[in-house]
Design an enzyme around this catalytic site. Structure first.
Site, mmCIF file in Angstrom:
data_model
loop_
_atom_site.group_PDB
_atom_site.id
_atom_site.type_symbol
_atom_site.label_atom_id
_atom_site.label_comp_id
_atom_site.label_asym_id
_atom_site.label_seq_id
_atom_site.Cartn_x
_atom_site.Cartn_y
_atom_site.Cartn_z
ATOM 1 N N GLU A 1 12.017 1.839 -4.073
ATOM 2 C CA GLU A 1 11.847 3.184 -3.499
ATOM 3 C C GLU A 1 12.767 3.366 -2.290
ATOM 4 O OE1 GLU A 1 7.569 2.979 -3.260
ATOM 5 O OE2 GLU A 1 7.541 2.893 -5.444
ATOM 6 N N GLU B 1 11.102 -6.645 -9.451
ATOM 7 C CA GLU B 1 10.326 -5.455 -9.766
ATOM 8 C C GLU B 1 11.162 -4.501 -10.618
ATOM 9 O OE1 GLU B 1 6.948 -4.812 -6.722
ATOM 10 O OE2 GLU B 1 8.718 -3.779 -5.990
ATOM 11 N N GLY C 1 1.264 -2.770 -6.211
ATOM 12 C CA GLY C 1 1.206 -1.449 -5.587
ATOM 13 C C GLY C 1 -0.144 -0.806 -5.831
ATOM 14 N N GLY C 2 -0.211 0.050 -6.823
ATOM 15 C CA GLY C 2 -1.412 0.843 -7.093
ATOM 16 C C GLY C 2 -2.703 0.031 -7.124
ATOM 17 N N TRP D 1 0.825 -1.228 0.000
ATOM 18 C CA TRP D 1 0.000 0.000 0.000
ATOM 19 C C TRP D 1 0.848 1.262 0.000
ATOM 20 C CZ3 TRP D 1 -4.460 -1.184 4.081
ATOM 21 C CH2 TRP D 1 -5.143 -2.335 3.675
ATOM 22 N N GLY E 1 4.658 1.707 -10.854
ATOM 23 C CA GLY E 1 3.836 2.912 -10.795
ATOM 24 C C GLY E 1 3.744 3.664 -12.112
ATOM 25 N N SER F 1 3.267 -2.461 -11.979
ATOM 26 C CA SER F 1 2.063 -2.219 -12.783
ATOM 27 C C SER F 1 1.221 -3.476 -13.037
ATOM 28 C CB SER F 1 2.418 -1.530 -14.105
ATOM 29 O OG SER F 1 2.975 -0.251 -13.856
ATOM 30 N N HIS G 1 12.863 -2.606 -1.306
ATOM 31 C CA HIS G 1 12.024 -2.081 -2.391
ATOM 32 C C HIS G 1 12.802 -0.991 -3.128
ATOM 33 C CE1 HIS G 1 8.823 0.038 -4.456
ATOM 34 N NE2 HIS G 1 8.133 -1.082 -4.353
HETATM 35 P P1 PGA Z 1 2.837 -0.762 -8.774
HETATM 36 O O1 PGA Z 1 3.902 -0.922 -7.600
HETATM 37 O O2 PGA Z 1 2.008 -2.008 -8.822
HETATM 38 O O3 PGA Z 1 2.055 0.461 -8.436
HETATM 39 O O4 PGA Z 1 3.626 -0.582 -10.059
HETATM 40 C C1 PGA Z 1 4.488 -2.165 -7.315
HETATM 41 C C2 PGA Z 1 5.466 -2.045 -6.170
HETATM 42 O O5 PGA Z 1 6.141 -1.012 -6.072
HETATM 43 O O6 PGA Z 1 5.584 -2.953 -5.317
#
Ligand code: PGA
Length: 258
Positions: A98, A168, A235-236, A11, A174, A214, A96
């Site tokens: 990020e 990923e 994610g999203g 999330w 994203g 995604s 991750h």
């Molecule tokens: P996303 O993110 O599905 O929004 O692309 C995936 C993630 O960062 O784990």
């Protein structure tokens, strides 16, 4: 070996408390008390306890999005793997992209966190993935292998069996640009070869490798049908119960209607 599929919702820094509880409750109501697919939600840490309450009578697991590598002490703002476990989590996402990019976490930092998480009895979901520039310059396999070897350095085969990997690609996170099933499968198969050469065939065939970037209700089935893709880190699309549940349904061994 038949690996059980595993769908986890990341999330990120989204929802407020009421939204988190509502989303978790809707997912738990549909998944129910048993599921042929492993399912987990990873809300912001502040809402772990409330979300844990909302899913407590269901097969939905709870995960944190990060933790520190120390058990306790003077580390202002951090949370320890023991705290994550104490609040009811079984999973923790580590490394991750990020965290790697925005918070400058290195493979060494992630390696220490994974070790600490395993020590606290958590299942780490360890993320790896290349940037667009790295893919376009043909470095995908080298980068992803380097992240795996660095983040997981020094672990025994027994420890590896308690880890989940998430491939990923950074360019797919994203962005709405999903890796094709073939692009993802190629990397997953390569990671499995790496596991075979570094450990053994048991580790290579048992360890689950999720794809993330995604993933949505429309593209999940084709990704999940690849032989080496064992689930998704979403994610999203994990922020809406219906969309997330459709991805869970796509992961069912006998298809979404089973
Ligand atoms: P996303 O993110 O599905 O929004 O692309 C995936 C993630 O960062 O784990």
């Amino acid at each position: 070996m038949l690996r059980r599929k595993f769908i986890a919702g990341n999330w990120k820094m989204n929802t407020n408390r009421a939204e988190a509880v509502a989303l978790a409750s809707a997912i738990a109501a549909k998944v129910g008390g048993s599921s042929p697919v492993d399912v987990a939600v990873c809300p912001p840490s502040l809402y772990l306890e409330a979300v844990g309450q909302a899913i407590k009578n269901s097969a939905v697991g709870l995960g944190a999005q990060n933790c520190y590598h120390e058990a306790k002490g003077a580390f202002t703002g951090e949370i320890s793997p023991q705290m994550v476990r104490d609040i009811g989590c079984t999973y923790v996402i580590l490394g991750h992209s990020e965290r790697r990019q925005i918070f400058k976490e290195s493979n060494h930092d992630i390696n220490r966190k994974v070790l600490a998480a395993l020590g606290a009895g958590l299942t780490p979901i360890v993320c790896v993935g290349e940037t667009l520039d790295q893919r376009q310059t043909g470095k995908t396999a080298a980068i992803v292998r380097e992240q795996m070897e660095g983040s997981l350095a020094g672990f025994s085969a027994e420890q590896m069996l308690k880890i989940v990997i998430a491939y990923e690609p950074v360019w797919a996170i994203g962005t709405g640009v999903v890796a094709t099933p073939q692009q993802a499968e190629e990397v997953h198969a390569d990671l499995r070869r790496l596991l075979e050469s570094r450990y053994n065939s048991e580790v290579a065939s048992a360890l689950r490798i999720q794809y993330g970037g995604s993933v949505n209700a429309e593209n999940a089935a084709s990704l999940l049908s690849q032989p080496n893709i064992d689930g998704a880190l979403v994610g999203g699309a994990s922020l809406k119960a219906d969309g997330f549940l459709a991805i869970v349904a796509a992961a069912r061994p006998n298809g979404p209607e089973a």
